[in-house]
Scaffold this motif. Structure first.
Motif, PDB file in Angstrom:
ATOM      1  N   ARG A   1     -14.409  -3.932  -3.232  1.00  0.00           N
ATOM      2  CA  ARG A   1     -13.289  -4.320  -2.360  1.00  0.00           C
ATOM      3  C   ARG A   1     -12.083  -4.732  -3.198  1.00  0.00           C
ATOM      4  NH1 ARG A   1     -13.858  -2.649   2.933  1.00  0.00           N
ATOM      5  NH2 ARG A   1     -16.061  -2.655   3.307  1.00  0.00           N
ATOM      6  N   GLU A   2     -12.336  -5.475  -4.270  1.00  0.00           N
ATOM      7  CA  GLU A   2     -11.235  -5.891  -5.138  1.00  0.00           C
ATOM      8  C   GLU A   2     -10.591  -4.688  -5.817  1.00  0.00           C
ATOM      9  OE1 GLU A   2     -12.807  -8.809  -7.806  1.00  0.00           O
ATOM     10  OE2 GLU A   2     -13.138 -10.259  -6.203  1.00  0.00           O
ATOM     11  N   ARG A   3     -11.410  -3.780  -6.327  1.00  0.00           N
ATOM     12  CA  ARG A   3     -10.879  -2.605  -7.025  1.00  0.00           C
ATOM     13  C   ARG A   3     -10.156  -1.675  -6.064  1.00  0.00           C
ATOM     14  NH1 ARG A   3     -13.386  -1.150 -11.959  1.00  0.00           N
ATOM     15  NH2 ARG A   3     -11.865   0.516 -12.022  1.00  0.00           N
ATOM     16  N   ALA A   4     -10.679  -1.538  -4.860  1.00  0.00           N
ATOM     17  CA  ALA A   4     -10.031  -0.672  -3.886  1.00  0.00           C
ATOM     18  C   ALA A   4      -8.685  -1.255  -3.469  1.00  0.00           C
ATOM     19  CB  ALA A   4     -10.937  -0.460  -2.676  1.00  0.00           C
TER      20      ALA A   4
ATOM     21  N   ARG B   1     -20.636   4.364  -8.953  1.00  0.00           N
ATOM     22  CA  ARG B   1     -20.692   3.673 -10.247  1.00  0.00           C
ATOM     23  C   ARG B   1     -21.627   2.469 -10.238  1.00  0.00           C
ATOM     24  NH1 ARG B   1     -14.420   3.109 -11.957  1.00  0.00           N
ATOM     25  NH2 ARG B   1     -13.983   5.297 -11.670  1.00  0.00           N
ATOM     26  N   GLY B   2     -22.037   2.039  -9.036  1.00  0.00           N
ATOM     27  CA  GLY B   2     -22.945   0.907  -8.945  1.00  0.00           C
ATOM     28  C   GLY B   2     -22.256  -0.441  -8.890  1.00  0.00           C
ATOM     29  N   LEU B   3     -20.953  -0.465  -8.610  1.00  0.00           N
ATOM     30  CA  LEU B   3     -20.244  -1.740  -8.508  1.00  0.00           C
ATOM     31  C   LEU B   3     -20.700  -2.508  -7.277  1.00  0.00           C
ATOM     32  CD1 LEU B   3     -16.655  -0.605  -9.442  1.00  0.00           C
ATOM     33  CD2 LEU B   3     -17.929  -2.384 -10.610  1.00  0.00           C
ATOM     34  N   PRO B   4     -20.855  -3.827  -7.377  1.00  0.00           N
ATOM     35  CA  PRO B   4     -21.211  -4.631  -6.201  1.00  0.00           C
ATOM     36  C   PRO B   4     -20.092  -4.589  -5.151  1.00  0.00           C
ATOM     37  CG  PRO B   4     -21.339  -5.936  -8.228  1.00  0.00           C
ATOM     38  CD  PRO B   4     -20.765  -4.611  -8.586  1.00  0.00           C
ATOM     39  N   ALA B   5     -20.441  -4.896  -3.913  1.00  0.00           N
ATOM     40  CA  ALA B   5     -19.494  -4.788  -2.793  1.00  0.00           C
ATOM     41  C   ALA B   5     -18.205  -5.560  -3.050  1.00  0.00           C
ATOM     42  CB  ALA B   5     -20.153  -5.259  -1.503  1.00  0.00           C
ATOM     43  N   ARG B   6     -18.300  -6.769  -3.523  1.00  0.00           N
ATOM     44  CA  ARG B   6     -17.096  -7.581  -3.753  1.00  0.00           C
ATOM     45  C   ARG B   6     -16.179  -6.927  -4.784  1.00  0.00           C
ATOM     46  NH1 ARG B   6     -16.191 -13.762  -3.840  1.00  0.00           N
ATOM     47  NH2 ARG B   6     -14.260 -13.888  -5.021  1.00  0.00           N
TER      48      ARG B   6
ATOM     49  N   PRO C   1      -9.860   9.032  -5.733  1.00  0.00           N
ATOM     50  CA  PRO C   1     -10.555   9.653  -6.857  1.00  0.00           C
ATOM     51  C   PRO C   1     -11.231   8.705  -7.827  1.00  0.00           C
ATOM     52  CG  PRO C   1      -8.553  10.832  -6.438  1.00  0.00           C
ATOM     53  CD  PRO C   1      -8.560   9.624  -5.522  1.00  0.00           C
ATOM     54  N   ALA C   2     -10.563   7.689  -8.282  1.00  0.00           N
ATOM     55  CA  ALA C   2     -11.222   6.787  -9.219  1.00  0.00           C
ATOM     56  C   ALA C   2     -11.137   5.350  -8.752  1.00  0.00           C
ATOM     57  CB  ALA C   2     -10.624   6.946 -10.617  1.00  0.00           C
ATOM     58  N   GLY C   3     -10.775   5.142  -7.496  1.00  0.00           N
ATOM     59  CA  GLY C   3     -10.683   3.795  -6.957  1.00  0.00           C
ATOM     60  C   GLY C   3      -9.662   2.963  -7.708  1.00  0.00           C
TER      61      GLY C   3
END
Length: 169
Positions: A119-122, A111-116, A160-162
């Protein structure tokens, strides 16, 4: 959320036609859970392939969050799958060379989300606590190939969708 009306799917091999779905109608509201069961050859996999935008339908209407899913380009279908559809595979489909947290982040990276943000979403800390891995501190850092089947199943379900941290995409 998901509405299929009179959906048909026909597989053709030479002169033989197999009507895998014929007049299939289903409505799943937001928050509802669905279990797909039936005998071999009853159309379960075909339904999942059509719902997951892996196979096009041959007739009828398919709406996902009110948006028609018929005739999408491959790129648009991939974008919808990445944002709205999660797959949990029986064989986990984890990438052996990545650690478990990186496996959970794969769709978020696409999706192109930045690393930070990934990590937060995961939700590593919350996911670890909710899935009982706190007693094995390295469970999220270990390579996917080195974890138990039960752990892989739980991590595969997170992927699947984090959605581990918030329960939504």
């Amino acid at each position: 959320m998901l509405r299929m009306t009179n959906v048909t799917k026909v597989y053709r091999r030479g002169l033989v036609e197999t009507h895998a779905l014929s007049g299939f109608t289903l409505h799943v509201a937001r928050g509802e859970l669905l279990s797909v069961m039936g005998p071999s050859g009853s159309g379960k996999t075909t339904f999942l392939n059509v719902a997951g935008l892996l196979d096009p339908l041959d007739g009828g209407e398919y709406l996902l969050d009110g948006e028609p899913m018929q005739g999408l380009s491959d790129a648009r279908a991939s974008a919808v799958r990445n944002r709205k559809i999660g797959f949990v595979f029986q064989s986990f489909q984890l990438i052996a060379d990545l650690d478990v947290l990186d496996n959970v982040e794969v769709p978020l990276r696409v999706r192109g989300l930045p690393a930070r943000a990934r990590r937060e979403r995961a939700g590593a800390r919350r996911a670890r606590e909710r899935r009982g891995a706190r007693s094995r501190r390295g469970a999220l850092k270990g390579k996917a190939a080195m974890i138990s089947n039960g752990c892989a199943r739980r991590r595969g379900a997170l992927r699947p969708a984090g959605r581990a941290a918030r329960g939504r995409a």
